[in-house]
Scaffold this active site. Sequence first.
Site, PDB file in Angstrom:
ATOM      1  N   SER A 148       0.989  -1.093   0.050  1.00  0.00           N
ATOM      2  CA  SER A 148       0.002  -0.098   0.023  1.00  0.00           C
ATOM      3  C   SER A 148       0.823   1.228   0.002  1.00  0.00           C
ATOM      4  CB  SER A 148      -0.887  -0.003   1.380  1.00  0.00           C
ATOM      5  OG  SER A 148      -1.598   1.222   1.342  1.00  0.00           O
ATOM      6  N   TYR A 161      -2.288   0.062  10.209  1.00  0.00           N
ATOM      7  CA  TYR A 161      -2.241  -0.266   8.800  1.00  0.00           C
ATOM      8  C   TYR A 161      -0.844   0.157   7.939  1.00  0.00           C
ATOM      9  CZ  TYR A 161      -3.921  -1.356   3.920  1.00  0.00           C
ATOM     10  OH  TYR A 161      -3.906  -1.618   2.820  1.00  0.00           O
TER      11      TYR A 161
END
Length: 242
Positions: A148, A161
């Site tokens: 990501s 995250y």
Amino acid sequence: MSEQASKTLAGKGAVITGAGRGIGRAIALGYAGAGASVCCAARTDAEIRQTAREIRAEGGTAVAFQADVRQQNAVQALFEFAEAELSGIDIAVFNAGVNLDQGSVEGGDPAAWEDTIRTNLLGAYYCARAAIPAMKRRGGGKIITIGSGMGHNGFAESSAYCCSKAGLWMLTRILAQELREHNISVNELIPGPVRTDMDAVLHIEGEWFKSPEDVVPMALFLATQPDIGPTAQSYSLMRRDT
């Protein structure tokens, strides 16, 4: 899965975690359409069995195995099953991921923070440990981590995250160094914003908001590179710098 799909992965065995929905499901269907035999893995048994049924209905080869990537024994069992059922493992896509703590460091949920790290980073570590021996027995392979841009930049109120994906990025680079001599390449695929069930996408002006199927061409590209091809690289589908 298109009937016109090129069989560039014929004879290959692929394991995809998080294959019951979203990006993982799309990659499983895409790989099967390119001729790979696919093992679909996830925590939700009904979803991966549905993915496998869809593949078989289109004439492909697929099996399903329920596994929680947070559990090392379950991951080991997954890869042992896949190696036996697929007659070898050539490709592994570490896609299983969650984003459970979306609060600040001060005000967030420590249990959710830990669970996010365990799924996204420790789960990939367990998968790598299980996949590597099988790939060595095949004489090489491709590991693709689903990263990501948030792991490269960081965003407030997404620390779990971001940290998990930053760790995955580094794990990708370390694995690439360790496995280069064994003809195993390890690369990171950064999809950017994708419309999925777990999506909590930051709304970035001018960004390309993709469907899961939009990620498949890059996943196929990485799976079809030669043994001496790229490794330790990050491939981003975002329209902004990551």
